[in-house]
Design a protein around this motif. Structure first.
Motif, PDB file in Angstrom:
ATOM      1  N   ASP A 296       8.980 101.277  10.969  1.00 31.30           N
ATOM      2  CA  ASP A 296       9.534 102.053  12.082  1.00 31.30           C
ATOM      3  C   ASP A 296      10.086 103.362  11.537  1.00 31.30           C
ATOM      4  O   ASP A 296      11.214 103.434  11.036  1.00 31.30           O
ATOM      5  CB  ASP A 296      10.635 101.254  12.778  1.00 31.30           C
ATOM      6  N   GLY A 297       9.275 104.419  11.640  1.00 26.82           N
ATOM      7  CA  GLY A 297       9.681 105.723  11.149  1.00 26.82           C
ATOM      8  C   GLY A 297      10.680 106.419  12.044  1.00 26.82           C
ATOM      9  O   GLY A 297      11.240 107.445  11.661  1.00 26.82           O
ATOM     10  N   VAL A 298      10.918 105.892  13.239  1.00 26.16           N
ATOM     11  CA  VAL A 298      11.907 106.467  14.153  1.00 26.16           C
ATOM     12  C   VAL A 298      13.300 105.948  13.798  1.00 26.16           C
ATOM     13  O   VAL A 298      14.245 106.721  13.615  1.00 26.16           O
ATOM     14  CB  VAL A 298      11.551 106.138  15.615  1.00 26.16           C
ATOM     15  N   LYS A 299      13.414 104.631  13.650  1.00 25.81           N
ATOM     16  CA  LYS A 299      14.711 104.024  13.323  1.00 25.81           C
ATOM     17  C   LYS A 299      14.972 103.976  11.815  1.00 25.81           C
ATOM     18  O   LYS A 299      16.103 103.767  11.391  1.00 25.81           O
ATOM     19  CB  LYS A 299      14.788 102.613  13.894  1.00 25.81           C
ATOM     20  N   GLY A 300      13.914 104.132  11.021  1.00 28.76           N
ATOM     21  CA  GLY A 300      14.080 104.063   9.574  1.00 28.76           C
ATOM     22  C   GLY A 300      14.200 102.641   9.068  1.00 28.76           C
ATOM     23  O   GLY A 300      14.968 102.369   8.138  1.00 28.76           O
ATOM     24  N   THR A 301      13.432 101.726   9.648  1.00 34.12           N
ATOM     25  CA  THR A 301      13.489 100.326   9.213  1.00 34.12           C
ATOM     26  C   THR A 301      12.150  99.899   8.625  1.00 34.12           C
ATOM     27  O   THR A 301      11.083 100.398   9.004  1.00 34.12           O
ATOM     28  CB  THR A 301      13.862  99.392  10.374  1.00 34.12           C
ATOM     29  N   LEU A 302      12.236  98.957   7.699  1.00 34.01           N
ATOM     30  CA  LEU A 302      11.065  98.476   6.966  1.00 34.01           C
ATOM     31  C   LEU A 302      11.235  96.974   6.755  1.00 34.01           C
ATOM     32  O   LEU A 302      11.972  96.543   5.869  1.00 34.01           O
ATOM     33  CB  LEU A 302      10.965  99.201   5.620  1.00 34.01           C
ATOM     34  N   ASP A 303      10.553  96.189   7.591  1.00 33.84           N
ATOM     35  CA  ASP A 303      10.796  94.748   7.585  1.00 33.84           C
ATOM     36  C   ASP A 303       9.509  93.950   7.636  1.00 33.84           C
ATOM     37  O   ASP A 303       8.529  94.345   8.287  1.00 33.84           O
ATOM     38  CB  ASP A 303      11.652  94.359   8.791  1.00 33.84           C
ATOM     39  N   VAL A 304       9.549  92.793   6.969  1.00 35.88           N
ATOM     40  CA  VAL A 304       8.520  91.788   7.146  1.00 35.88           C
ATOM     41  C   VAL A 304       9.064  90.773   8.141  1.00 35.88           C
ATOM     42  O   VAL A 304      10.214  90.321   8.032  1.00 35.88           O
ATOM     43  CB  VAL A 304       8.139  91.119   5.812  1.00 35.88           C
ATOM     44  N   LEU A 305       8.271  90.435   9.157  1.00 33.98           N
ATOM     45  CA  LEU A 305       8.728  89.580  10.255  1.00 33.98           C
ATOM     46  C   LEU A 305       8.321  88.140   9.974  1.00 33.98           C
ATOM     47  O   LEU A 305       7.476  87.554  10.641  1.00 33.98           O
ATOM     48  CB  LEU A 305       8.165  90.086  11.585  1.00 33.98           C
ATOM     49  N   VAL A 306       8.940  87.594   8.939  1.00 35.73           N
ATOM     50  CA  VAL A 306       8.711  86.231   8.499  1.00 35.73           C
ATOM     51  C   VAL A 306      10.023  85.468   8.634  1.00 35.73           C
ATOM     52  O   VAL A 306      11.107  86.044   8.452  1.00 35.73           O
ATOM     53  CB  VAL A 306       8.217  86.200   7.024  1.00 35.73           C
ATOM     54  N   ASP A 307       9.934  84.166   8.976  1.00 36.92           N
ATOM     55  CA  ASP A 307      11.136  83.349   9.089  1.00 36.92           C
ATOM     56  C   ASP A 307      12.017  83.527   7.851  1.00 36.92           C
ATOM     57  O   ASP A 307      11.522  83.400   6.718  1.00 36.92           O
ATOM     58  CB  ASP A 307      10.749  81.878   9.238  1.00 36.92           C
ATOM     59  N   PRO A 308      13.293  83.849   8.026  1.00 34.39           N
ATOM     60  CA  PRO A 308      14.159  84.133   6.881  1.00 34.39           C
ATOM     61  C   PRO A 308      14.210  83.021   5.847  1.00 34.39           C
ATOM     62  O   PRO A 308      14.242  83.291   4.642  1.00 34.39           O
ATOM     63  CB  PRO A 308      15.538  84.366   7.527  1.00 34.39           C
ATOM     64  N   ALA A 309      14.220  81.790   6.291  1.00 34.10           N
ATOM     65  CA  ALA A 309      14.273  80.672   5.339  1.00 34.10           C
ATOM     66  C   ALA A 309      12.998  80.625   4.503  1.00 34.10           C
ATOM     67  O   ALA A 309      13.038  80.435   3.271  1.00 34.10           O
ATOM     68  CB  ALA A 309      14.488  79.362   6.077  1.00 34.10           C
ATOM     69  N   GLU A 310      11.861  80.805   5.172  1.00 35.41           N
ATOM     70  CA  GLU A 310      10.590  80.818   4.430  1.00 35.41           C
ATOM     71  C   GLU A 310      10.550  81.994   3.460  1.00 35.41           C
ATOM     72  O   GLU A 310      10.118  81.869   2.314  1.00 35.41           O
ATOM     73  CB  GLU A 310       9.420  80.903   5.410  1.00 35.41           C
ATOM     74  N   TRP A 311      11.000  83.163   3.937  1.00 34.48           N
ATOM     75  CA  TRP A 311      10.975  84.374   3.103  1.00 34.48           C
ATOM     76  C   TRP A 311      11.830  84.191   1.848  1.00 34.48           C
ATOM     77  O   TRP A 311      11.410  84.509   0.733  1.00 34.48           O
ATOM     78  CB  TRP A 311      11.462  85.551   3.928  1.00 34.48           C
ATOM     79  N   THR A 312      13.014  83.648   2.030  1.00 30.54           N
ATOM     80  CA  THR A 312      13.920  83.454   0.901  1.00 30.54           C
ATOM     81  C   THR A 312      13.356  82.456  -0.095  1.00 30.54           C
ATOM     82  O   THR A 312      13.543  82.587  -1.314  1.00 30.54           O
ATOM     83  CB  THR A 312      15.297  82.985   1.400  1.00 30.54           C
ATOM     84  N   ALA A 313      12.656  81.446   0.401  1.00 32.47           N
ATOM     85  CA  ALA A 313      12.134  80.391  -0.483  1.00 32.47           C
ATOM     86  C   ALA A 313      10.880  80.817  -1.243  1.00 32.47           C
ATOM     87  O   ALA A 313      10.491  80.154  -2.212  1.00 32.47           O
ATOM     88  CB  ALA A 313      11.838  79.146   0.351  1.00 32.47           C
ATOM     89  N   ARG A 314      10.253  81.871  -0.828  1.00 35.99           N
ATOM     90  CA  ARG A 314       8.998  82.280  -1.464  1.00 35.99           C
ATOM     91  C   ARG A 314       9.203  82.742  -2.899  1.00 35.99           C
ATOM     92  O   ARG A 314      10.172  83.427  -3.223  1.00 35.99           O
ATOM     93  CB  ARG A 314       8.367  83.442  -0.701  1.00 35.99           C
ATOM     94  N   ASP A 315       8.243  82.413  -3.742  1.00 41.09           N
ATOM     95  CA  ASP A 315       8.216  82.959  -5.100  1.00 41.09           C
ATOM     96  C   ASP A 315       7.595  84.354  -5.071  1.00 41.09           C
ATOM     97  O   ASP A 315       6.782  84.676  -4.196  1.00 41.09           O
ATOM     98  CB  ASP A 315       7.386  82.068  -6.024  1.00 41.09           C
ATOM     99  N   THR A 316       7.978  85.165  -6.034  1.00 39.73           N
ATOM    100  CA  THR A 316       7.333  86.473  -6.178  1.00 39.73           C
ATOM    101  C   THR A 316       6.006  86.293  -6.894  1.00 39.73           C
ATOM    102  O   THR A 316       5.832  85.385  -7.721  1.00 39.73           O
ATOM    103  CB  THR A 316       8.222  87.435  -6.971  1.00 39.73           C
ATOM    104  N   VAL A 317       5.064  87.136  -6.556  1.00 43.73           N
ATOM    105  CA  VAL A 317       3.745  87.107  -7.193  1.00 43.73           C
ATOM    106  C   VAL A 317       3.821  87.802  -8.547  1.00 43.73           C
ATOM    107  O   VAL A 317       4.476  88.848  -8.690  1.00 43.73           O
ATOM    108  CB  VAL A 317       2.715  87.816  -6.288  1.00 43.73           C
ATOM    109  N   ALA A 318       3.177  87.217  -9.530  1.00 40.79           N
ATOM    110  CA  ALA A 318       3.160  87.834 -10.853  1.00 40.79           C
ATOM    111  C   ALA A 318       2.349  89.120 -10.811  1.00 40.79           C
ATOM    112  O   ALA A 318       1.369  89.225 -10.056  1.00 40.79           O
ATOM    113  CB  ALA A 318       2.564  86.884 -11.877  1.00 40.79           C
ATOM    114  N   PRO A 319       2.736  90.116 -11.587  1.00 37.16           N
ATOM    115  CA  PRO A 319       1.963  91.360 -11.609  1.00 37.16           C
ATOM    116  C   PRO A 319       0.582  91.127 -12.187  1.00 37.16           C
ATOM    117  O   PRO A 319       0.359  90.157 -12.932  1.00 37.16           O
ATOM    118  CB  PRO A 319       2.795  92.276 -12.513  1.00 37.16           C
TER     119      PRO A 319
END
Length: 609
Positions: A548-571
């Motif tokens: 959202d370039g109007v409000k200045g927000t940058l979000d992934v719309l994933v369930d917060p619990a799922e998002w927090t539990a996710r592992d990061t991908v290795a480079p």
């Protein structure tokens, strides 16, 4: 003064007070009562003058009564912008001899072209070259032989690198010497159309090459308003160029006379002249604020969200993205220069250029007039323009009105009421976007993610027909610590084609896009970067993302619990080998975040606190 400009300036001064005071104390300690070369041991001094081919120059250096000017140049004849610098040292040296002073070529700094390395392995060294240039500048000035300096540089990392290095010798008077843009070639609209046709397979490589060579066709700076020309705008409004000199074409009598005058002027700023004005007293908090205002007002390159904080820090000034974004809200957009418009910097210069821009911004209270410059106190001196009168350089008042308001407008009649820079923040991290070239209907995009680990992967997916849909391209592991933060400009034609076909598309990356990024919405410089475990490393194909370039927000719309539990991908497997990239591994490891300038010097400069 506009209250917002005053507010941001005052908080910048307060935030920077400890580091700025320490910086100025260092500069005062470095300044000598007389020429520093007079304090050198005889053998040291003899080494310093042995290369002088003029006996007169040697004698003048011995007597200490005239200035010795360091020439630091980014000349090479592979960069069109820097090719004219081949002839500048002799022009400068002769101009100095004519007034009884001396010029010595103190050192050359590397100068690479993002336009040549775009999409190639060498681009991974581009941002790091800024630090190399800064260090090379410091080495050139380290001999304590000089009373002043002239810095010759134009393009993307070169001016910031020269300025960072010169600021560590801020006790020296310093003038920056531009080279000017090449004359206009084919229209930018035509160039962009051929690029998109080639991306769609509707134009041959021969047609593309013919188009590009008609655009980039002669010595001089590329004429679009990318990082190189934004550099020139920024440096002039900082008061480091002679007024009106940024966009005078090379190989013209006026250009050569401006170069001679830069040499003469820097001697007037030395202690020998009695009008001492060192660089450290020109680049202060007000000059930094003026540079940010100029970028916003002209739709300048987003690369300056990296460069201006890094430059500021070299002068002990702690600029943040929030400072820049807060200014953007009140600084109107006054210029439409390609890629924000159809016309180039030559047309901008003809319409009134920097002189008119300074005039209208001063009248609106958006620039600090109360600043030091290389031609004296007061930014109002930069409303003037140079011309030749019977072969001699003179200045007259510049345009009081824009001569073409499709290119350049007054504050009272802006293209947009704000500058277009946003800080983007959300659960995907913190980055920036520039919306000045993005149509209002494209500034908010919500679509599934398609994840890539470099721009070649996106290009391959486009050519395979996999991107004919709404999507947000997440291009990660492109930050400064991952691979040196290469320019991702090659993505623009592909994403532009898809947008033109009616798809909703956007880019989210921890990499960078320059002032040539154009019409596609892009959240860039996202940090923490993926290689440091930033949120982009958690994104999966198909995740719904909202940019959202109007409000200045940058979000992934994933369930917060799922998002927090996710592992990061290795480079991906490290590819930083070959084309000399392995030599820069130590620098990549030292880079700060993008918001702190993506600088290898951040930690060492923090010791000034």
């Amino acid at each position: 003064m506009h209250p917002r400009v005053l507010e941001v300036t005052e908080r910048l001064i307060e935030r920077s007070r400890p580091t700025r005071e320490r910086y100025l104390a260092l500069m005062d300690a470095a300044a000598s009562e007389g020429p520093q070369r007079g304090k050198l041991q005889c053998a040291n001094f003899a080494h310093g003058v042995a290369g002088c081919t003029s006996a007169t120059d040697k004698q003048r250096l011995r007597l200490m009564d005239q200035a010795n000017v360091a020439i630091v140049s980014a000349y090479n004849d592979m960069l069109s912008a820097h090719q004219p610098y081949e002839h500048f040292p002799e022009i400068i040296k002769q101009a100095l001899r004519d007034i009884g002073s001396v010029g010595q070529f103190a050192g050359g700094v590397p100068a690479m072209c993002d336009g040549v390395t775009q999409g190639e392995a060498g681009m991974e060294m581009s941002l790091a070259s800024r630090e190399v240039i800064a260090m090379s500048t410091a080495i050139a000035l380290s001999h304590n032989m000089f009373d002043a300096a002239l810095c010759l540089g134009i393009c993307d990392k070169i001016v910031p690198g020269l300025l960072i290095g010169a600021l560590r010798f801020g006790h020296l008077p310093t003038v920056f010497v531009p080279g000017g843009p090449m004359p206009s070639g084919i229209s930018n609209k035509e160039k962009a159309e051929v690029r998109q046709l080639f991306a769609e397979g509707k134009a041959t490589r021969e047609q593309l090459l013919e188009s590009e060579m008609k655009s980039y066709h002669s010595p001089g700076t590329c004429t679009f308003y990318g990082t190189a020309n934004t550099n020139q705008m920024v440096v002039e409004i900082m008061g480091l160029h002679l007024p009106g000199s940024s966009f005078v074409n090379p190989y013209t009598p006026l250009r050569d006379e401006l170069t001679r005058e830069a040499a003469r002027q820097v001697t007037r700023m030395t202690k020998q002249s009695g009008s001492f004005m060192p660089l450290c007293r020109i680049i202060d908090e007000k000059a930094i604020i003026n540079s940010v205002v100029a970028v916003h007002a002209t739709g300048g390159s987003t690369n300056h969200t990296l460069h201006i904080p890094a430059i500021a820090q070299a002068a002990g000034i702690q600029l943040t993205w929030q400072d820049m974004a807060d200014l953007s809200e009140v600084v109107p957009s006054l210029a439409k220069v390609y890629p924000n418009g159809k016309d180039d910097v030559n047309h901008f210069h003809a319409a009134g250029g920097v002189g008119f821009l300074v005039r209208t911004l001063l009248e609106a209270g958006l620039l600090h007039e109360d600043v030091n410059t290389v031609v004296g106190h007061g930014l109002s001196r930069y409303t003037r323009e140079p011309f030749l009168e019977e072969g001699k350089l003179a200045w007259r008042e510049g345009a009081a009105q824009s001569l073409d308001d499709s290119i350049l407008r007054p504050v009272s009649k802006p293209f947009s009421p704000e500058g277009g820079l946003r800080v983007m923040e959300g659960n995907l991290g913190r980055g920036v976007t520039k919306v000045s070239a993005v149509a209002p209907e494209h500034r908010v995009v919500e679509a599934p993610a398609r994840v890539f680990h470099d721009q070649a992967e996106l290009a391959a997916a486009f050519k395979a027909g996999e991107l004919e849909r709404d999507f947000i391209a997440v291009v990660r592991f492109q930050g400064p610590r991952a691979n040196g933060m290469p320019e991702l400009h090659k993505l623009t034609p592909f994403l532009g084609v898809l947008q033109d076909r009616g798809f909703k598309v956007a880019l989210v990356t921890d990499g960078r896009m320059s002032g040539a990024s154009g019409k596609v919405p892009a959240a860039i410089h996202v940090c923490p970067e993926a290689i440091d475990g930033g949120p982009l490393a958690r994104v999966r194909d198909g995740d719904l993302i909202r940019v959202d370039g109007v409000k200045g927000t940058l979000d992934v719309l994933v369930d917060p619990a799922e998002w927090t539990a996710r592992d990061t991908v290795a480079p991906p497997e490290d590819k930083g080998i070959g084309c000399g990239r392995e030599l820069f591994a130590f620098m990549r490891a030292a880079f700060s975040t993008a918001e702190r300038g993506a600088s290898a010097f951040t930690s060492s400069l923090e010791t000034l606190k």
